[in-house]
Design a protein around this motif. Structure first.
Motif, PDB file in Angstrom:
ATOM      1  N   PRO A  43       0.684  -1.046  -0.056  1.00  7.80           N
ATOM      2  CA  PRO A  43       0.026  -0.076  -0.020  1.00  7.80           C
ATOM      3  C   PRO A  43       0.897   1.405   0.017  1.00  7.80           C
ATOM      4  O   PRO A  43       0.617   2.291  -0.703  1.00  7.80           O
ATOM      5  CB  PRO A  43      -0.823  -0.118   1.256  1.00  7.80           C
ATOM      6  CG  PRO A  43      -1.070  -1.704   1.552  1.00  7.80           C
ATOM      7  CD  PRO A  43       0.413  -2.163   1.012  1.00  7.80           C
ATOM      8  N   LEU A  44       1.943   1.236   0.861  1.00  8.56           N
ATOM      9  CA  LEU A  44       3.108   2.261   0.895  1.00  8.56           C
ATOM     10  C   LEU A  44       3.496   2.523  -0.542  1.00  8.56           C
ATOM     11  O   LEU A  44       3.489   3.535  -1.111  1.00  8.56           O
ATOM     12  CB  LEU A  44       4.051   2.268   1.802  1.00  8.56           C
ATOM     13  CG  LEU A  44       3.521   2.641   3.197  1.00  8.56           C
ATOM     14  CD1 LEU A  44       4.605   2.261   4.122  1.00  8.56           C
ATOM     15  CD2 LEU A  44       3.361   4.057   3.389  1.00  8.56           C
ATOM     16  N   TRP A  46       2.491   1.468  -3.459  1.00  6.14           N
ATOM     17  CA  TRP A  46       1.360   2.079  -4.698  1.00  6.14           C
ATOM     18  C   TRP A  46       1.045   3.474  -4.410  1.00  6.14           C
ATOM     19  O   TRP A  46       0.896   4.304  -5.312  1.00  6.14           O
ATOM     20  CB  TRP A  46       0.049   1.135  -4.168  1.00  6.14           C
ATOM     21  CG  TRP A  46      -0.899   1.458  -5.244  1.00  6.14           C
ATOM     22  CD1 TRP A  46      -1.201   0.869  -6.340  1.00  6.14           C
ATOM     23  CD2 TRP A  46      -2.138   2.612  -5.127  1.00  6.14           C
ATOM     24  NE1 TRP A  46      -2.256   1.570  -7.143  1.00  6.14           N
ATOM     25  CE2 TRP A  46      -2.848   2.459  -6.136  1.00  6.14           C
ATOM     26  CE3 TRP A  46      -2.403   3.466  -3.836  1.00  6.14           C
ATOM     27  CZ2 TRP A  46      -4.075   3.247  -6.162  1.00  6.14           C
ATOM     28  CZ3 TRP A  46      -3.315   4.214  -4.294  1.00  6.14           C
ATOM     29  CH2 TRP A  46      -4.223   4.272  -5.213  1.00  6.14           C
ATOM     30  N   THR A  47       1.008   3.993  -3.179  1.00  4.61           N
ATOM     31  CA  THR A  47       0.657   5.405  -2.878  1.00  4.61           C
ATOM     32  C   THR A  47       1.822   6.306  -3.326  1.00  4.61           C
ATOM     33  O   THR A  47       1.363   7.345  -3.808  1.00  4.61           O
ATOM     34  CB  THR A  47       0.354   5.604  -1.155  1.00  4.61           C
ATOM     35  OG1 THR A  47      -0.683   4.629  -0.794  1.00  4.61           O
ATOM     36  CG2 THR A  47      -0.194   6.944  -0.915  1.00  4.61           C
ATOM     37  N   ILE A  48       2.881   5.948  -3.119  1.00  8.77           N
ATOM     38  CA  ILE A  48       4.125   6.516  -3.545  1.00  8.77           C
ATOM     39  C   ILE A  48       4.016   7.037  -5.259  1.00  8.77           C
ATOM     40  O   ILE A  48       4.169   7.899  -5.757  1.00  8.77           O
ATOM     41  CB  ILE A  48       5.374   6.236  -3.137  1.00  8.77           C
ATOM     42  CG1 ILE A  48       5.643   6.161  -1.736  1.00  8.77           C
ATOM     43  CG2 ILE A  48       6.533   6.917  -3.803  1.00  8.77           C
ATOM     44  CD1 ILE A  48       6.870   5.445  -1.103  1.00  8.77           C
ATOM     45  N   TYR A  50       1.483   6.329  -7.020  1.00 13.98           N
ATOM     46  CA  TYR A  50       0.200   7.296  -7.332  1.00 13.98           C
ATOM     47  C   TYR A  50       0.406   8.569  -7.353  1.00 13.98           C
ATOM     48  O   TYR A  50       0.121   9.156  -8.317  1.00 13.98           O
ATOM     49  CB  TYR A  50      -0.947   6.689  -6.290  1.00 13.98           C
ATOM     50  CG  TYR A  50      -2.263   7.744  -6.699  1.00 13.98           C
ATOM     51  CD1 TYR A  50      -3.186   7.438  -7.638  1.00 13.98           C
ATOM     52  CD2 TYR A  50      -2.434   8.793  -5.881  1.00 13.98           C
ATOM     53  CE1 TYR A  50      -4.159   7.890  -7.809  1.00 13.98           C
ATOM     54  CE2 TYR A  50      -3.362   9.330  -5.902  1.00 13.98           C
ATOM     55  CZ  TYR A  50      -4.545   9.183  -7.221  1.00 13.98           C
ATOM     56  OH  TYR A  50      -5.734   9.855  -7.270  1.00 13.98           O
ATOM     57  N   PHE A  51       0.968   8.968  -6.313  1.00 14.49           N
ATOM     58  CA  PHE A  51       1.398  10.448  -6.212  1.00 14.49           C
ATOM     59  C   PHE A  51       2.521  10.835  -7.261  1.00 14.49           C
ATOM     60  O   PHE A  51       2.545  12.160  -7.752  1.00 14.49           O
ATOM     61  CB  PHE A  51       1.542  10.913  -4.953  1.00 14.49           C
ATOM     62  CG  PHE A  51       0.443  11.021  -4.015  1.00 14.49           C
ATOM     63  CD1 PHE A  51      -0.401  12.302  -4.173  1.00 14.49           C
ATOM     64  CD2 PHE A  51       0.036   9.951  -3.029  1.00 14.49           C
ATOM     65  CE1 PHE A  51      -1.574  12.130  -3.571  1.00 14.49           C
ATOM     66  CE2 PHE A  51      -0.984  10.285  -2.331  1.00 14.49           C
ATOM     67  CZ  PHE A  51      -1.765  11.338  -2.207  1.00 14.49           C
ATOM     68  N   ALA A  62       6.459  12.972  -4.028  1.00 19.67           N
ATOM     69  CA  ALA A  62       5.591  11.927  -3.627  1.00 19.67           C
ATOM     70  C   ALA A  62       5.767  11.465  -2.326  1.00 19.67           C
ATOM     71  O   ALA A  62       4.773  11.184  -1.511  1.00 19.67           O
ATOM     72  CB  ALA A  62       5.340  10.951  -4.791  1.00 19.67           C
ATOM     73  N   VAL A  66       3.252  11.512   0.878  1.00 17.19           N
ATOM     74  CA  VAL A  66       2.961  10.419   1.590  1.00 17.19           C
ATOM     75  C   VAL A  66       3.534  10.525   2.991  1.00 17.19           C
ATOM     76  O   VAL A  66       2.625  10.004   4.220  1.00 17.19           O
ATOM     77  CB  VAL A  66       3.481   9.105   0.873  1.00 17.19           C
ATOM     78  CG1 VAL A  66       3.364   7.803   1.880  1.00 17.19           C
ATOM     79  CG2 VAL A  66       3.076   8.853  -0.379  1.00 17.19           C
ATOM     80  N   MET A  69       0.872  12.625   4.784  1.00 17.60           N
ATOM     81  CA  MET A  69      -0.377  11.881   5.156  1.00 17.60           C
ATOM     82  C   MET A  69      -0.084  10.841   6.183  1.00 17.60           C
ATOM     83  O   MET A  69      -0.991  10.665   7.126  1.00 17.60           O
ATOM     84  CB  MET A  69      -0.762  11.125   3.805  1.00 17.60           C
ATOM     85  CG  MET A  69      -1.269  11.904   2.751  1.00 17.60           C
ATOM     86  SD  MET A  69      -1.305  10.988   1.219  1.00 17.60           S
ATOM     87  CE  MET A  69      -2.503   9.573   1.731  1.00 17.60           C
TER      88      MET A  69
END
Length: 255
Positions: A43-44, A46-48, A50-51, A62, A66, A69
């Protein structure tokens, strides 16, 4: 506070050991299995990504987003830690008076001191170990972030400012900033008359800076942004030094 010092050192040592206990050479993907990879690292990662896509392949920006967040996510715990430090500061003059009253080093006197201190903590609703809980929460997040950075192949080859994200900072400026911001953040939270906390005040920034010299700069960037977030948070909750009022009170009593 001796326990806190020992706990902090133990957790940092555990973090360093654990970084070598997982396979960081295996890329993290949606097909990665296991609780650790599936629910924390991926998840971390993927989030990195994504941004980074949103910011034109800017992985440095990014990572900053994150990090903020994650800090907002654990903000309630960090506020609790800050308020716990403030509560401990408020009773420092009385704790100092107790230590002076029971200054003898024999076991019976020290037991009596511990009993009276615990009674004071209960009476004031202060938990001296409350500040350790956020540290316990942050360690797995930091380790998962380390894995997300090391195992996200998309980060490789990307630069941010003057450094490559997947390699240590070549001019050691980021580790220095990480150490300095760690010092400032701890200084703002420091129990002014506690020698163990003063040791931690100088030991932790040095350890963080040394680790940042060898770890990928992306992880040092996480530390720097997290520290700055914490400094701002502490300032707005308690002012520049949570110990200031306690120090004034202690000085007033001496007069």
């Amino acid at each position: 506070m001796v326990r806190k010092l020992g706990l902090a050192a133990m957790l940092i040592t555990l973090l360093v050991v654990l970084t070598g206990c997982f396979n960081i050479e295996e890329p993290i993907t949606r097909d990665s299995t296991g609780v650790w990879d599936s629910y924390l690292v991926y998840p971390l990662s993927w989030t990195i990504i994504y941004f980074a896509d949103l910011f034109n392949d800017n992985f440095g920006l990014a990572i900053i987003v994150v990090t903020i967040m994650l800090r907002i996510l654990i903000l309630p715990l960090m506020i609790k830690q800050t308020r716990s430090a403030k509560a401990m500061q408020a009773i420092q003059p009385e704790l100092t008076a107790l230590r002076e009253k029971y200054s003898a080093k024999d076991q019976k006197t020290q037991q009596k001191l511990q009993q009276e201190m615990m009674a004071m903590f209960q009476e004031r609703g202060v938990n001296p170990l409350a500040g350790c809980f956020p540290v316990l929460i942050q360690m797995p997040i930091l380790l998962a972030f380390y894995h997300a950075i090391m195992r996200t192949r998309e980060i490789g080859g990307h630069d941010f400012l003057w450094f490559a994200l997947d390699a240590p900072d070549p001019i050691f400026l980021l580790p220095l900033i990480a150490g300095v911001t760690t010092f400032i953040q701890q200084k703002m939270m420091m129990v002014t008359d506690n020698p163990q906390m003063k040791i931690l005040l100088y030991m932790m920034p040095v350890m963080i800076a040394v680790f940042a010299v060898f770890f990928p700069a992306a992880l040092a960037l996480y530390w720097v942004v997290g520290n700055i977030f914490m400094i701002v948070q502490t300032y707005f909750i308690t002012g520049p030094n949570v110990g200031k009022k306690a120090e004034v009170k202690a000085g007033g009593k001496k007069k």
